[in-house]
Design an enzyme around this catalytic site. Structure first.
Site, PDB file in Angstrom:
ATOM      1  N   GLY A  19       0.825  -1.218   0.000  1.00 52.55           N
ATOM      2  CA  GLY A  19       0.000   0.000   0.000  1.00 52.55           C
ATOM      3  C   GLY A  19       0.851   1.256   0.000  1.00 52.55           C
ATOM      4  O   GLY A  19       0.605   2.186   0.762  1.00 52.55           O
ATOM      5  N   TYR A 164     -12.725  -2.751  12.241  1.00 52.01           N
ATOM      6  CA  TYR A 164     -11.368  -2.251  11.917  1.00 52.01           C
ATOM      7  C   TYR A 164     -10.457  -2.382  13.143  1.00 52.01           C
ATOM      8  O   TYR A 164      -9.343  -2.899  13.057  1.00 52.01           O
ATOM      9  CB  TYR A 164     -11.467  -0.791  11.458  1.00 52.01           C
ATOM     10  CG  TYR A 164     -10.144  -0.090  11.328  1.00 52.01           C
ATOM     11  CD1 TYR A 164      -9.313  -0.313  10.232  1.00 52.01           C
ATOM     12  CD2 TYR A 164      -9.690   0.794  12.318  1.00 52.01           C
ATOM     13  CE1 TYR A 164      -8.085   0.325  10.119  1.00 52.01           C
ATOM     14  CE2 TYR A 164      -8.477   1.444  12.209  1.00 52.01           C
ATOM     15  CZ  TYR A 164      -7.678   1.206  11.108  1.00 52.01           C
ATOM     16  OH  TYR A 164      -6.460   1.841  11.002  1.00 52.01           O
ATOM     17  N   ALA A 166     -10.850  -4.292  15.706  1.00 52.08           N
ATOM     18  CA  ALA A 166     -10.639  -5.717  16.025  1.00 52.08           C
ATOM     19  C   ALA A 166      -9.497  -6.283  15.171  1.00 52.08           C
ATOM     20  O   ALA A 166      -8.675  -7.069  15.659  1.00 52.08           O
ATOM     21  CB  ALA A 166     -11.932  -6.502  15.783  1.00 52.08           C
ATOM     22  N   LYS A 168      -6.991  -4.600  14.064  1.00 51.09           N
ATOM     23  CA  LYS A 168      -5.732  -4.014  14.541  1.00 51.09           C
ATOM     24  C   LYS A 168      -5.297  -4.684  15.849  1.00 51.09           C
ATOM     25  O   LYS A 168      -4.104  -4.829  16.114  1.00 51.09           O
ATOM     26  CB  LYS A 168      -5.882  -2.496  14.701  1.00 51.09           C
ATOM     27  CG  LYS A 168      -6.067  -1.771  13.367  1.00 51.09           C
ATOM     28  CD  LYS A 168      -4.858  -1.969  12.464  1.00 51.09           C
ATOM     29  CE  LYS A 168      -5.021  -1.429  11.089  1.00 51.09           C
ATOM     30  NZ  LYS A 168      -3.850  -1.638  10.226  1.00 51.09           N
TER      31      LYS A 168
END
Ligand SMILES: NC(=O)c1ccc[n+]([C@@H]2O[C@H](COP(=O)([O-])OP(=O)(O)OC[C@H]3O[C@@H](n4cnc5c(N)ncnc54)[C@H](OP(=O)(O)O)[C@@H]3O)[C@@H](O)[C@H]2O)c1
Length: 257
Positions: A19, A164, A166, A168
């Site tokens: 990314g 999100y 969770a 991380k």
């Protein structure tokens, strides 16, 4: 030899940043290249932006190339790392940066597809990339992985980001588990950014909310992608040679361990 190259010991290291067309990944690719590494600037949709990062690195006297893959698809991830193997034969550094907040919604209102999208974009992408990279990292020089977790993994998320956050939390736990699993050969660490001004917040947070968060932050501002990248370069380099399983907080003091 310039100061950065000498300081971090990353000259001619082979690094994959996922990314890396924009945001924190872009800043990591530029910073690793400035520190002497040759960088694969990975992208999914941001091909043009990734090519611009490559052009900027090359113009500055560094070395980089770009390749695309949707990291939620294990076949595409395998192809990506096959390209790495063909080009380099091994890998020294992996920065698992790619991720997606996936919008803001209370859990009760989310469809199966929305939940799966966020799990896959953040957690599966990191697991698939790491799985494909590990055999190459085992052949690398002082290999290291840096993952991207979040302040939300410790402190909970604000405003409809439970899935999100969770992912991380899972990345934080996986970082420590992988640090044990891959020791003593491969070091595995993570950074946990607070509120960093990138598209992730430009798209999904209001200016008012970011301003309020900045006011609640001891350093009185949001962070920058470059401030995350400098810690990633540190974790990749020789100054962090005895660090593994560590989570470095980058949040201006908003949350303290
Ligand atoms: N910004 C913050 O405050 C903050 C805080 C804590 C943690 N983080 C974490 O830091 C990382 C980078 O965030 P950012 O703020 O730089 O976000 P961003 O600007 O939104 O960039 C996200 C990056 O992830 C890539 N990506 C998303 N889904 C992908 C997929 N399925 N396959 C491959 N690549 C994919 C995107 O690639 P394309 O553009 O090519 O599609 C893009 O380069 C993320 O893991 C995020 O969770 C950010």
């Amino acid at each position: 030899m310039n100061y950065l190259v000498e300081q971090f010991g990353l000259k001619d290291r082979h690094a994959v940043v996922t990314g890396a067309g924009r945001g924190i990944g872009r800043a990591c690719a530029l910073a690793l290249a400035a520190a002497g590494a040759e960088v694969l600037v990975h992208y999914r949709k941001s091909k043009k932006e990734a090519e611009e990062v490559v052009a900027q690195i090359n113009a500055d006297g560094g070395r980089a190339w770009a390749a695309g893959a949707d990291l939620t698809r294990s076949d595409e991830v395998k192809n990506l790392f096959s390209e790495v193997e063909k080009k380099w034969g091994s890998l020294d550094l992996l920065v698992n940066n790619a991720g997606d907040l996936g919008g803001r919604s209370e859990l009760a209102a989310m469809s199966d597809d929305q939940i799966n999208h966020v799990l896959q974009a953040n957690l599966h992408s990191m697991l698939f990339s790491t799985r494909s990279a590990v055999p190459l990292l085992h052949r690398g020089r002082d290999p290291a992985i840096v993952n991207l977790t979040s302040i939300g993994a410790h402190n909970g998320g604000v405003g409809g980001v439970t899935i999100y956050v969770a992912t991380k939390g899972a990345i934080l736990s996986a970082t420590r588990s992988l640090a044990r699993e891959l020791a003593p050969r491969i070091r595995v660490n993570a950074i946990a950014p607070g509120f960093i001004l990138t598209d992730l917040h430009r798209i999904h947070s209001t200016e008012e909310k970011l301003k309020q968060l900045a006011e609640n932050t001891p350093l009185k501002r949001n962070g920058t992608a470059e401030e995350c990248a400098s810690v990633v370069v540190f974790l990749c380099g020789k100054g962090a040679s005895f660090l593994t399983g560590e989570i470095i907080e980058i949040n201006g003091g908003l949350w303290m361990a």
